[in-house]
Design an enzyme around this catalytic site. Structure first.
Site, PDB file in Angstrom:
ATOM      1  N   SER A 174      -5.942  11.140  -3.991  1.00 49.29           N
ATOM      2  CA  SER A 174      -5.586   9.761  -4.289  1.00 49.29           C
ATOM      3  C   SER A 174      -5.069   9.680  -5.715  1.00 49.29           C
ATOM      4  O   SER A 174      -5.434  10.484  -6.582  1.00 49.29           O
ATOM      5  CB  SER A 174      -6.826   8.873  -4.143  1.00 49.29           C
ATOM      6  N   GLU A 190      -6.076  12.409   1.798  1.00 47.49           N
ATOM      7  CA  GLU A 190      -6.478  12.339   0.397  1.00 47.49           C
ATOM      8  C   GLU A 190      -7.971  12.625   0.295  1.00 47.49           C
ATOM      9  O   GLU A 190      -8.739  12.373   1.225  1.00 47.49           O
ATOM     10  CB  GLU A 190      -6.171  10.958  -0.180  1.00 47.49           C
ATOM     11  N   CYS A 195       0.831  -1.202   0.000  1.00 46.33           N
ATOM     12  CA  CYS A 195       0.000   0.000   0.000  1.00 46.33           C
ATOM     13  C   CYS A 195       0.870   1.259   0.000  1.00 46.33           C
ATOM     14  O   CYS A 195       2.043   1.235   0.356  1.00 46.33           O
ATOM     15  CB  CYS A 195      -0.955  -0.005   1.185  1.00 46.33           C
ATOM     16  N   ASP A 196       0.231   2.359  -0.348  1.00 45.54           N
ATOM     17  CA  ASP A 196       0.897   3.577  -0.799  1.00 45.54           C
ATOM     18  C   ASP A 196       2.101   4.026   0.011  1.00 45.54           C
ATOM     19  O   ASP A 196       3.178   4.246  -0.540  1.00 45.54           O
ATOM     20  CB  ASP A 196      -0.112   4.728  -0.816  1.00 45.54           C
TER      21      ASP A 196
END
Length: 565
Positions: free
Chosen positions: A480, A454, A132-133
């Site tokens: 995002s 985000e 994940c990010d």
């Protein structure tokens, strides 16, 4: 009687010998033998495997399995693997809630925790498994900070879901929320979609932040070329993990440091990769933070200059048609590198941890005949890259606009001002936003949020209501990677630090001029200053804990939203 401590240390144990060698270190060895390591294992280089496995999302869910294969690769290459875990926060799950404030903050915590384990246990090398990010830049930041031999392996993208005979991603679910509010989808249809959109392990499928950063890793050279491409549920991902373990041990043996790989040229290559793939604007924040850890000067204006000369050659969601698994099937990220090299837009001699240069990896790419995901650079999808940096009287320190996925380069309209994401979402859900409006969400920056949330919850709802091409959105928060439409984020200085965005009022006329690289409000400087001077100070949202510390110490988004000490 022979001395069991008289054997010479493996020369590759440049750090861990101080932990395991000699009579004085008997207590440490005793502890390590308690977890099953023997004298032979302790005589080998100790190589960390940092995972970000967690059960809060599919994005990192396959890492425990992949770690087993990384272990095999390290063992077969003559090392001793030492596995440890750190945290992750799911953007997709926490989006639109208070929990999203923890996401960007987690980047610093992940980097810090990896650093502490490696420093505390004198590990000789490191493999970081990310998904994940924020786990991706965090791992690179830790490696840059430590400068021990190592690499980062992305655990792979999720497969697209199937909904009524079409491929879907989590982006479709977020946009369905707005479609339901507009009466264009029923609750039953939304439920059917949500149940199909995420079919298993892997990070979000479009060229959102995770896949943007996975692409960046290959252009930075810190991930072996071609291994990040492999989707999470593809059986070949196990082979990729094994190979990553073997490569890491070669890096340890040869003492190849991250600072030798992630150079100024590599950073410029990474920025070009974001631009050429229509990637996430979060790439700006994260590459600024990585450059800072490397001690390499980098400014947001350099992103604008590189994007302006770099065409978009990858037809990827959210602005395009395809997802990461399609890119892999087409031939992989190396196709993008090949096209950019044709035009001299990247440095082909930049090294990769796998021992090749970017040019060599691109030359070895096997393109699938008839693929449509990556187009020839002679016929690009867009002549310039997927982002631009604007300044002006609303953003003296700069802001980021995403260009991929829409054609509008100018918008003028009345401001609709909200002091939190929740206030704005309520207005969107009530269908109170009108065509032509400039939606402004402030006090959501790095310090003001804190955590720079985000705004996909809002932007996707606007798109779902059919307003995506008729409004603009401006925020000191983030977007995002799944966001599309005319959206401007990272406005700096942020409202909480006295930025001009705090002076805006409903009805003020705001202009976004992409070609002129300007974000402005049609007010005089004296009026803006007077409004700012009249504002009451706002108490921080959190008085104690990690979010309070972050708010006090975080830098501007224009500097990567890094901690200042």
């Amino acid at each position: 009687m022979s001395n069991p401590y008289s054997h010479p240390a493996d020369p590759a144990k440049r750090r861990s010998a101080a932990l395991t060698e000699g009579v004085d270190r008997a207590p440490a060895r005793a502890m390590l033998k308690g977890i099953g390591l023997d004298d032979e294992a302790l005589a080998r280089p100790l190589v960390g495997i940092a995972t970000t496995w967690i059960e809060t999302m599919p994005c990192n869910w396959n890492q425990r399995e992949l770690a087993r294969h990384v272990r095999r690769g390290i063992l077969d290459a003559g090392g001793t693997p030492i596995e440890f875990n750190t945290i992750a926060v799911s953007d997709g799950v926490s989006m639109g809630t208070e929990g999203m404030r923890a996401s960007l903050v987690s980047r610093e915590t992940i980097a810090d925790s990896i650093e502490l384990v490696v420093r505390g246990h004198l590990l000789d090398g490191l493999v970081c498994l990310v998904g994940c990010d924020k786990t991706i830049p965090a791992a690179v930041m830790a490696l840059a900070r430590l400068d021990v031999p190592g690499l980062v392996l992305y655990n792979g993208s999720i497969a697209p879901g199937r909904f009524r005979d079409r491929d879907v991603t989590i982006q479709d679910v977020f946009e369905a929320v707005g479609a339901a509010a507009a009466g264009r989808m029923s609750p039953e249809e939304v439920h059917e979609l949500e149940s199909a959109a995420c079919p298993g392990a892997g990070a979000c499928g479009g060229q959102f932040t995770a896949n943007t950063m996975a692409t960046v890793l290959e252009f930075l050279g810190i991930s072996p070329a071609g291994l990040n491409d492999v989707p999470a549920t593809d059986p070949a991902k196990r082979d990729a993990a094994y190979e990553a373990g073997r490569i890491a041990m070669r890096l340890v043996r040869e003492d190849v440091r991250p600072s030798q790989v992630m150079t100024r040229a590599a950073l410029e290559n990474a920025i070009a990769a974001v631009a050429a793939t229509g990637g996430s604007t979060n790439g700006v924040l994260h590459l600024l933070a990585i450059a800072r850890e490397l001690g390499i000067p980098l400014t947001i204006d350099e992103f604008d200059a590189i994007a302006a000369r770099t065409p978009v050659v990858a037809d990827l969601k959210p602005g395009g048609r395809f997802v990461a698994t399609d890119l892999h099937a087409a031939g992989g990220v190396a196709l993008v590198a090949r096209e950019l090299l044709k035009a001299g837009l990247v440095h082909g001699d930049a090294p990769n941890v796998d021992g090749r240069t970017l040019a060599e990896a691109a030359a070895a790419v096997e393109e699938t005949p008839g693929q449509e995901v990556v187009v020839p650079i002679e016929r690009p999808l867009k002549p310039t890259g997927g982002l631009a940096i604007l300044r002006g009287n609303l953003a003296p320190e700069g802001c980021v606009v995403k260009l991929a996925g829409h054609e509008r380069l100018f918008h003028r309209g009345p401001a609709r001002v909200f002091d939190s994401e929740e206030e704005c979402f309520a207005a969107v859900k009530a269908r109170a936003i009108q065509p032509g409006d400039v939606v402004v969400i402030r006090y959501e920056g790095p310090a003001g949020g804190p955590g720079m949330r985000e705004m996909l919850h809002v932007t996707a709802a606007l798109v779902g209501e059919g307003l995506g091409e008729e409004v603009a959105l401006v925020t000191d928060g983030r977007f995002s990677g799944a966001t599309h439409g005319l959206m401007v984020g990272h406005v700096a200085p942020e409202a909480a630090r006295g930025g001009p965005i705090a002076a805006l009022r409903d009805g003020d006329v705001v202009e976004l001029d992409v070609e002129g690289r300007e974000l402005r409000v049609l007010l005089g400087d004296e009026e803006i200053a007077a409004r700012l001077a009249a504002l009451d100070s706002r108490p921080p949202r959190y008085a104690t804990g990690v979010l309070a510390r972050y708010a006090a110490l975080v830098s501007s988004a224009s500097e990567g939203a890094v901690l200042t000490c």
